[in-house]
Design a protein around this motif. Structure first.
Motif, mmCIF file in Angstrom:
data_model
loop_
_atom_site.group_PDB
_atom_site.id
_atom_site.type_symbol
_atom_site.label_atom_id
_atom_site.label_comp_id
_atom_site.label_asym_id
_atom_site.label_seq_id
_atom_site.Cartn_x
_atom_site.Cartn_y
_atom_site.Cartn_z
ATOM 1 N N GLN A 54 50.690 -13.486 -11.562
ATOM 2 C CA GLN A 54 49.524 -13.297 -10.715
ATOM 3 C C GLN A 54 48.394 -12.563 -11.428
ATOM 4 N N ASN A 55 48.766 -11.466 -12.077
ATOM 5 C CA ASN A 55 47.719 -10.589 -12.578
ATOM 6 C C ASN A 55 47.584 -10.682 -14.092
ATOM 7 N N PRO A 56 46.525 -11.358 -14.575
ATOM 8 C CA PRO A 56 46.388 -11.543 -16.020
ATOM 9 C C PRO A 56 46.101 -10.236 -16.736
ATOM 10 N N TYR A 57 45.790 -9.169 -15.972
ATOM 11 C CA TYR A 57 45.560 -7.878 -16.603
ATOM 12 C C TYR A 57 46.882 -7.212 -16.966
ATOM 13 N N LEU A 58 47.980 -7.708 -16.400
ATOM 14 C CA LEU A 58 49.290 -7.131 -16.693
ATOM 15 C C LEU A 58 50.187 -8.064 -17.489
ATOM 16 N N SER A 59 49.857 -9.343 -17.528
ATOM 17 C CA SER A 59 50.821 -10.280 -18.089
ATOM 18 C C SER A 59 50.642 -10.536 -19.582
ATOM 19 N N LEU A 60 49.593 -9.960 -20.180
ATOM 20 C CA LEU A 60 49.418 -10.103 -21.625
ATOM 21 C C LEU A 60 49.589 -8.735 -22.280
ATOM 22 N N ASN A 61 50.410 -8.680 -23.318
ATOM 23 C CA ASN A 61 50.631 -7.418 -24.027
ATOM 24 C C ASN A 61 49.335 -6.959 -24.694
ATOM 25 N N PRO A 62 48.799 -5.788 -24.286
ATOM 26 C CA PRO A 62 47.507 -5.360 -24.820
ATOM 27 C C PRO A 62 47.518 -5.068 -26.321
ATOM 28 N N ARG A 63 48.701 -4.944 -26.915
ATOM 29 C CA ARG A 63 48.779 -4.606 -28.338
ATOM 30 C C ARG A 63 48.835 -5.829 -29.239
#
Lengths: 604, 286
Positions: free
Chosen positions: A441-450
């Motif tokens: 649902q939330n693309p802000y959480l589903s991609l590893n920021p690193r």
């Protein structure tokens, strides 16, 4: 809940007060070279009238809302302009007077009501405190006022309810308490900042209805800020469409929705799904520019399909199209009329032969000891989109997580091409894991920021031995191209992308595994409508070109009509109605479905 | 649910192009400078020292030299310069060992969840109940002459349960994020999920914790030396110097205050550094 327009009887003879007039407002960020967040904004709010302020993220709509209270968020200042309230300029008043006006005369209902109520104070005391602070009435009359306020918003007002804390109420109840608090000091004007975002449709329906009735009966001038055109279509009398800090179109609701004159309004209307018909949704290319990177000339020209050379040079003024209807476009009158029916496509054929790829039989799901899904049976055919629709807590996401192998506590059978799927993803074969891909649902959480975008999209290929090294990089570029992202993003980290772009990366990652079934969990609910439009059209292309099947979880019934062939309506963990989208939505059999349909905000 | 991020990326991009953001963090910069100065003094001190480590330059507790002399008449200033390296190296290695061990325990507990988490963390709580210095003393009193590696291991072991608590807390917030589930759904190996998905996202809080643990390590190593557990009974050592000279505190306070000041300044430095890192991480998260 069709909105009637009492515009005629309230506009001429104001019952109370004189509303609010905003003149030539400019809000800027002095820390960043004085670039504007909001510019050249004129707006009149009449008593008893609800004005819908619509815009996508970053358009400056919330800034306008708080500016009406003489407030800006840290870092921003009101550069110039007037906010006239009863012929006094709010911005020229000493802060003590402004503080007095806030809440008492001009009230604010925030987006997240749970954050606005003090969790440690009982509901009754919070309401009473409002009156107490202003020294209104006696102890008994204040308590009575609190009870009346709760009754007005349709909440119980007995002692038991007054003694509750905010956490003991449901989301809709909390929002209605916030509404009651806003109305309690009898304000003349009200700013509502997306107060129903995050509520279920039935609750949203109730809150909107209560709000509309209160505004009209108390003669309150209301500004309703939202990103949801369908909500505006339901409650507003007039609509102001904002883009990049400016109002681009302003007019009566009917006029704006039937004869939109600004290309941006038209593009927005093209991107929203309807309950009554399937539509080929389209997005707006590019992204909403942030303050400081807004283009010269017309701020929309770089994304506008009608743009001509002079759009990049000349700054358009808000021009009158018809009396009471204005648009900020150089080409007003030159770009022809707009036809809503252009986007209509035939509903998917309910009689089409089906070849199931995924079959769920008698699924019971548990969280610890509590059972949250009860005996759900459904199937998804090849190259078909099946929508799982329900309100929060209906178990729709839980079911999708079971299919994706992310939740293991279930009984029953989930079969993929005839073979039983084990419960957890680790117990499944690599082929199964490859062929079923889950999008969050939330693309802000589903991609590893690193990790970089290249690393993220490449990983499934390496893992499943599809490609590696240079070949994999080429495929990543290809996939990014498919989801309309350029190769420039390869080395970026996710934080440099907007929400829509992140969700495209998530889709590209899913596609990298060359799946046969996509499980999409509310994948557009965190995105702006124009972005939702382009994601939906992307999925539709993928379905047609690659024959991918999809289990599409959503709470948005209108979206279902445009994307799915079949729909399963869920309530409290049970399927209450299932069938082809046309049948279920045209002639619903169950009361629950009817209620959902009736409460869903509709544009048509 | 919609407006997650009002003005998305360009702001970040601008910040990235200018001077690195951390240089504007006063706390971080001053902490770093202070720490580096003390470390440089400890490393290059012996080269700058006017006298030798054990050279007698005058009568005990006299005012000769910059900081006077100690209980044996050795130059306090020189011994302060000589006495840091051992303490710092042992403290640093002990800290690193503790942080690595603790992180492994914490992350594994958080990622495994359920029963594993309970068992690991309850055992951890048992270790937490012992005061840090007690654990070291129990072992050190049993050996005749402590070796440096023993002190390092003991300092590391006593830190591990404390770091594990913090690491688990941080990891809990990460293992429930969707990108970890996404890796799970793809069937990534567990070790890879921990190394590639979870750990890189913990670097800032772990760095801050390391800074804080370093402060404790200095105190611990200094404390052990004060109690007589050091690698070289004759050599200069800040902790040991405090003990040796405490009788002269009234007549020649600098013999004690010198090493105290060095330990104090170093602790303030590492503490500011840790704080700055935590603040910076917090700010970039917003």
């Amino acid at each position: 809940m069709s909105a009637t327009t009492p515009q005629t009887d309230t506009g001429a003879t104001p019952k109370q007060g004189s509303g609010i007039t905003v003149e030539d407002l400019r809000v800027a960020l002095p820390g960043r070279g004085g670039v504007d967040v909001v510019d050249d904004l004129d707006l009149v709010l009449h008593p008893g009238e609800v004005v819908g302020l619509v815009g996508e993220s970053g358009s400056g709509k919330t800034t306008v809302g708080t500016a009406l209270l003489g407030y800006t968020r840290a870092g921003a200042v009101i550069d110039h302009g007037k906010i006239l309230y009863q012929d006094r300029d709010l911005l020229g008043l000493p802060w003590q007077e402004v503080r007095q006006l806030r809440g008492e005369e001009i009230a604010y209902v925030p987006q997240d009501p749970a954050a606005a109520l003090n969790p440690a104070i009982r509901i009754g005391n919070q309401l009473v405190e409002l009156l107490e602070l202003r020294g209104i009435g006696t102890a008994e009359s204040r308590l009575q006022g609190a009870r009346d306020g709760l009754a007005e918003v349709g909440l119980p007002n007995n002692d038991e309810f007054l003694r509750r804390y905010a956490h003991q109420l449901s989301g809709g109840q909390v929002q209605r308490v916030a509404l009651a608090m806003a109305f309690l000091p009898k304000p003349k004007a009200l700013v509502l900042d997306e107060p129903t975002t995050g509520l279920d449709v039935t609750t949203q329906g109730m809150v909107l209805k209560t709000m509309g009735e209160l505004c009209r009966s108390h003669g309150v001038a209301a500004l309703y800020i939202t990103h949801d055109l369908a909500v505006v279509a339901n409650i507003a009398d007039r609509v102001a469409v904002m883009y990049a800090g400016q109002v681009v179109e302003l007019g009566e609701k009917e006029t704006v929705f039937r004869h939109p004159s600004h290309p941006y309004t038209r593009a927005l209307l093209d991107s929203i799904p309807h309950l009554s018909q399937a539509r080929a949704l389209s997005g707006i290319p590019g992204r909403t520019p942030a303050p400081g990177s807004r283009p010269g000339g017309c701020r929309f020209h770089d994304r506008c399909r009608h743009a001509v050379d002079r759009c990049a040079q000349t700054v358009p003024e808000l021009v009158t199209v018809t009396p009471g209807h204005s648009a900020r476009c150089l080409l007003v009158g030159e770009i022809g009329d707009w036809d809503i029916s252009k986007g209509v496509v035939p509903d998917s054929d309910p009689k089409k032969a089906r070849d199931p790829i995924l079959a769920i039989e008698d699924l019971d799901v548990f969280y610890g000891r509590s059972k949250v899904v009860h005996g759900v049976t459904l199937d998804v055919a090849k190259a078909e989109v099946v929508a799982l629709v329900g309100e929060s807590g209906s178990g729709k996401t839980t079911i999708s997580r079971c299919v994706g192998g992310l939740h293991k506590e279930w009984t029953g059978r989930i079969r993929f091409e005839g073979e039983d799927l084990p419960k957890g993803s680790r117990a499944r074969t690599a082929t199964d894991r490859k062929r079923i891909q889950y999008i969050f649902q939330n693309p802000y959480l589903s991609l590893n920021p690193r990790l970089t975008i290249e690393q993220i999209v490449k990983r499934p290929m390496e893992l499943f031995g599809i490609a590696s090294g240079k070949e994999a990089t080429d495929r990543v570029v290809e996939l990014l191209d498919q989801v309309a992202l350029g190769p420039a993003v390869l080395g970026y980290q996710a934080s440099r992308l907007s929400g829509g772009e992140r969700q495209r990366v998530a889709i590209a990652r899913a596609l990298a595994a060359e799946p046969d079934l996509l499980v999409c969990d509310e994948i557009t609910s965190a995105l702006d409508v124009s972005v939702q439009g382009s994601i939906v059209s992307l999925l539709e292309d993928l379905r047609k070109s690659r024959g991918i099947s999809m289990l599409f979880v959503t709470h948005n019934l209108a979206l279902v009509r445009s994307i799915a062939a079949r729909v399963q309506i869920l309530n409290a963990g049970r399927v209450v109605e299932a069938g082809s989208v046309v049948e279920v939505m045209e002639s619903p059999r169950e009361d629950y479905t009817k209620r959902l349909l009736a409460n869903s905000p509709r544009v048509d | 649910m919609s407006t997650i991020d009002e003005f998305p990326t360009p702001e970040l991009a601008v910040a990235r192009r200018g001077a690195p953001a951390w240089t504007r963090q006063k706390r971080l910069v001053s902490g770093l400078v202070l720490t580096l100065i003390i470390v440089a003094l400890a490393i290059f001190g012996p080269l700058l020292a006017p006298h030798g480590e054990n050279e007698v330059v005058g009568p005990p507790y006299s005012k000769t030299g910059v900081l006077g002399t100690d209980y044996l008449g050795q130059d306090v200033f020189s011994r302060v310069l000589y006495g840091g390296l051992d303490v710092l190296v042992i403290a640093l290695l002990g800290t690193l060992l503790g942080v690595v061990l603790g992180t492994i325990i914490g992350v594994v507990a958080a990622y495994a969840g359920g029963w594993w988490d309970e068992v690991i963390m309850r055992l951890n709580d048992v270790l937490l109940a012992f005061p840090q210095i007690l654990l070291a003393l129990v072992v050190l009193t049993a050996v005749a002459s402590p070796k440096a590696w023993m002190i390092i291991v003991l300092v590391g072991l006593s830190h591990a349960p404390r770091v594990a608590r913090v690491a688990r807390g941080v990891a809990l917030g990460i293992v429930s994020r969707d990108f970890v589930y996404a890796a799970e759904a793809l069937g990534e190996r567990r070790s890879r999920v921990i190394l590639r998905e979870v750990l890189p996202n913990m670097s800032a809080p772990l760095l801050a914790e390391t800074g804080l643990r370093l402060t404790y390590s200095i105190g611990l190593v200094g404390g052990l030396a004060f109690l007589g557990f050091s690698t070289n009974p004759d050599g200069a050592n800040w902790g040991q110097m405090i003990n040796e000279n405490r009788l002269g505190l009234a007549s020649q306070p600098w013999s004690v205050l010198g090493p105290v000041l060095m330990i104090g300044l170093f602790c303030i430095g590492t503490n500011l550094l840790a704080d700055g890192i935590a603040q910076l991480a917090h700010r970039t998260e917003d």
